[in-house]
Design a protein around this motif. Structure first.
Motif, PDB file in Angstrom:
ATOM      1  N   ALA A 338       0.834  -1.196   0.000  1.00 15.50           N
ATOM      2  CA  ALA A 338       0.000   0.000   0.000  1.00 15.50           C
ATOM      3  C   ALA A 338       0.873   1.252   0.000  1.00 15.50           C
ATOM      4  N   ARG A 339       1.891   1.241   0.860  1.00 17.79           N
ATOM      5  CA  ARG A 339       2.790   2.401   0.935  1.00 17.79           C
ATOM      6  C   ARG A 339       3.533   2.597  -0.378  1.00 17.79           C
ATOM      7  N   GLU A 340       3.954   1.478  -0.962  1.00 12.89           N
ATOM      8  CA  GLU A 340       4.684   1.520  -2.224  1.00 12.89           C
ATOM      9  C   GLU A 340       3.828   2.162  -3.334  1.00 12.89           C
ATOM     10  N   VAL A 341       2.578   1.693  -3.423  1.00 15.97           N
ATOM     11  CA  VAL A 341       1.677   2.215  -4.452  1.00 15.97           C
ATOM     12  C   VAL A 341       1.391   3.691  -4.212  1.00 15.97           C
ATOM     13  N   ALA A 342       1.175   4.048  -2.932  1.00 14.28           N
ATOM     14  CA  ALA A 342       0.890   5.437  -2.596  1.00 14.28           C
ATOM     15  C   ALA A 342       2.043   6.343  -3.028  1.00 14.28           C
ATOM     16  N   GLN A 343       3.265   5.859  -2.777  1.00  9.75           N
ATOM     17  CA  GLN A 343       4.425   6.653  -3.136  1.00  9.75           C
ATOM     18  C   GLN A 343       4.555   6.804  -4.652  1.00  9.75           C
ATOM     19  N   TYR A 344       4.317   5.692  -5.344  1.00 12.19           N
ATOM     20  CA  TYR A 344       4.363   5.704  -6.807  1.00 12.19           C
ATOM     21  C   TYR A 344       3.378   6.740  -7.352  1.00 12.19           C
ATOM     22  N   ARG A 345       2.180   6.759  -6.752  1.00 10.34           N
ATOM     23  CA  ARG A 345       1.159   7.699  -7.221  1.00 10.34           C
ATOM     24  C   ARG A 345       1.556   9.141  -6.956  1.00 10.34           C
ATOM     25  N   GLN A 346       2.207   9.361  -5.803  1.00  6.47           N
ATOM     26  CA  GLN A 346       2.644  10.709  -5.485  1.00  6.47           C
ATOM     27  C   GLN A 346       3.638  11.208  -6.537  1.00  6.47           C
ATOM     28  N   GLU A 347       4.583  10.320  -6.885  1.00  2.00           N
ATOM     29  CA  GLU A 347       5.583  10.677  -7.898  1.00  2.00           C
ATOM     30  C   GLU A 347       4.924  10.968  -9.229  1.00  2.00           C
ATOM     31  N   LYS A 348       3.988  10.101  -9.588  1.00  8.21           N
ATOM     32  CA  LYS A 348       3.256  10.262 -10.847  1.00  8.21           C
ATOM     33  C   LYS A 348       2.562  11.611 -10.908  1.00  8.21           C
ATOM     34  N   ALA A 349       1.920  11.961  -9.792  1.00 14.12           N
ATOM     35  CA  ALA A 349       1.165  13.203  -9.729  1.00 14.12           C
ATOM     36  C   ALA A 349       2.092  14.398  -9.928  1.00 14.12           C
ATOM     37  N   THR A 350       3.267  14.318  -9.337  1.00 11.24           N
ATOM     38  CA  THR A 350       4.232  15.400  -9.474  1.00 11.24           C
ATOM     39  C   THR A 350       4.688  15.506 -10.927  1.00 11.24           C
ATOM     40  N   GLU A 351       4.995  14.336 -11.501  1.00 18.82           N
ATOM     41  CA  GLU A 351       5.420  14.294 -12.901  1.00 18.82           C
ATOM     42  C   GLU A 351       4.393  14.954 -13.803  1.00 18.82           C
ATOM     43  N   LYS A 352       3.135  14.600 -13.557  1.00 19.16           N
ATOM     44  CA  LYS A 352       2.066  15.078 -14.407  1.00 19.16           C
ATOM     45  C   LYS A 352       1.963  16.589 -14.334  1.00 19.16           C
ATOM     46  N   ARG A 353       2.108  17.131 -13.119  1.00 21.03           N
ATOM     47  CA  ARG A 353       2.021  18.583 -12.967  1.00 21.03           C
ATOM     48  C   ARG A 353       3.120  19.278 -13.748  1.00 21.03           C
ATOM     49  N   THR A 354       4.323  18.658 -13.742  1.00 21.88           N
ATOM     50  CA  THR A 354       5.427  19.272 -14.472  1.00 21.88           C
ATOM     51  C   THR A 354       5.212  19.175 -15.971  1.00 21.88           C
TER      52      THR A 354
END
Ligand code: GDP
Length: 474
Positions: A338-354
């Protein structure tokens, strides 16, 4: 060895047009039906952030670690319907009336608070899911976030009022989403009701209903009198049959958040729609970037149930925080995962904003492989709207077409911004500016704004952009 762009897109669970666009950025002009070599395919897979699993060196089997259920595991699932339309045309009344066919007398208006989204059975024995979503902007906002949960839109038009601004807005949001529509002509009990006028006026917006020899189903209803409801349900079932909706029930669940709030007694509560798999009490999950454990699953009648399958709207208790509409809830094996997926999503979200640089604008490819230049137009008066839309259409040629996703009078609203953002389109404001809420969204989503007071300045700019877009093709 080679693979078609379309097939690769399917395996990746991405849109063919997005791959074509990415290839176009790599200076490769191909259509969805053309093949690309293995190196290019691998490059694309990586670009989209998927993993490459090659089954054998010989066959180019690029499967994606995440996702895509094998065809043989899929089972039919109920259609998910969203009701849209102009304010006061009867969306809420229709939702209530359709639900009334199911809720028993004792329960109706009783103490139990039901969730707004629910399922009903048609006379023919089919199940239909209705989503209670607040407004058109929410619909597109969810779509923009990749949550395409609606299979069918029911467009409510009051027969005594006809086509109104938000009716047009709903039509355009629905078209942009590529979701089939059924027109419910409501309030036919009223003496001044004129359903044929509604059908006629819909023609102007390229919605051709069956009675006008088109292929959009239409039905006359009265939400308050309860007329035409069975017919509406049957038409939904018929449309659903054509769509051949399926999902895999026997796997860990995935669900989309429809709405969520902090409940005084129960803590964070989310209404979710199960999109595949079966959600069970005790499941560990990630929702958005937060994790949790299902403490209770509550159905549309307010009863606790053990599990919920595809297309079921349920309330979930046991969340760590309040998620946002459109967030995806994914059941995982354990806390660590769960933590792993949550972290992956956080990174993805940041990427998308950039990635959403305000200067980048997007073109889309339709099936005929004509490049489309999408935009949303808002202007101060109706005359300007018409003049601008005409002028824009005149700029189209065989290679590139202007596609006006929505045009209307008045300030730029949240609904306009979500629609534009979902299609990577700029918003053209003629003598108008965004309202404060829309301004925040513009910033967040990096939507490009083009402001004008003189039409030929506008057409000059758009012409230049279109030529620029065609440049690499020639
Ligand atoms: P919404 O804003 O689209 O959700 O519209 P509502 O469901 O709140 O309905 C707006 C008003 O129209 C309410 O006063 C309803 O009672 C009335 N209304 C809705 N459906 C019908 C109908 O079929 N016939 C008549 N006569 N009134 C209706």
């Amino acid at each position: 060895e080679a693979i078609t762009v379309g097939e690769l897109a399917k395996r990746m669970g991405e849109k063919g047009a997005d791959l074509v666009k990415e290839l176009f950025n790599l200076d490769m002009m191909v259509t969805v039906n053309q093949t690309i070599d293995q190196d290019t395919a691998e490059l694309l897979v990586e670009q989209f952030g998927h993993n490459i699993t090659r089954v054998s060196e010989a066959d180019v089997d690029i499967a994606v670690e995440e996702d895509v259920d094998p065809a043989e595991t899929l089972k039919p699932r109920p259609p998910v319907v969203t009701i849209m339309g102009h304010v006061d045309h009867g969306k809420t009344s229709l939702l209530d009336a359709l639900r009334g066919t199911k809720v028993t007398k004792g329960e109706a208006g009783g103490i139990t608070q039901h969730i707004g989204s629910y399922q009903v059975k048609t006379k023919g024995g089919d199940t239909v899911t209705f989503l209670d979503t607040p407004g058109h902007a929410a619909f597109t906002e969810m779509r923009q976030r990749g949550a395409n949960v609606t299979d069918i839109v029911v467009l409510v038009v009051a027969a005594d009022d006809g086509i109104m601004p938000q009716t047009i807005e709903a039509i355009n949001h629905t078209k942009a989403a590529g979701v089939p529509m059924i027109v419910a002509i409501n309030k036919i009990d009223k003496p001044e009701a004129n359903p044929d006028n509604v059908r006629n006026r819909l023609l102007e917006h390229e919605v051709i209903v069956e009675k006008m020899s088109g292929d959009v189903q239409d039905v006359e209803v009265s939400a308050t009198e309860g007329t035409g409801l069975d017919e509406l349900l049957e038409k939904i079932a018929l449309q659903a049959e054509l769509l051949e909706l399926k999902a895999r029930p026997d796997r860990d669940a995935e669900a989309t958040v429809i709405e969520a709030q902090l409940d005084k007694g129960r803590g964070p509560v989310a209404t979710v729609l199960v999109t595949r798999g079966t959600l069970k009490r005790g499941d560990t999950f990630v929702v958005g970037t937060e994790s949790g454990r299902v403490r209770a699953v509550v159905n549309d009648a307010g009863k606790q149930i053990k599990e919920a399958g595809p297309s079921m709207p349920v309330e979930v208790l046991g969340l760590g925080g309040v998620p946002s509409a459109g967030d995806v809830l994914t059941v995982v094996e354990n806390e660590a995962r769960a933590r792993e997926v949550a972290q992956y999503r956080q990174e993805k979200a940041t990427e998308k904003r950039t990635a959403l640089a305000p200067t980048s604008f997007d073109t889309m490819f339709n099936q005929a492989n004509v490049i489309e230049w999408p935009c949303v137009v808002k202007a101060d008066v109706q005359g300007s709207v018409e003049a601008i839309v005409n002028a824009l259409h005149n700029l189209s040629n065989d290679d590139i077409k202007v596609r006006v996703l929505h045009a209307g009078v008045g300030a730029i609203t949240e609904s306009d911004v979500t629609l534009a953002a979902a299609s990577g389109a700029p918003i053209i404001g003629f003598g108008v500016r965004p309202n404060p809420k829309a301004r925040d969204l513009v910033k967040r989503d990096g939507v490009r704004m083009m402001y004008y007071d003189v039409i030929y300045h506008l057409t000059d700019d758009v012409t230049k952009e279109m030529i620029g877009e065609l440049g690499p093709l020639k």
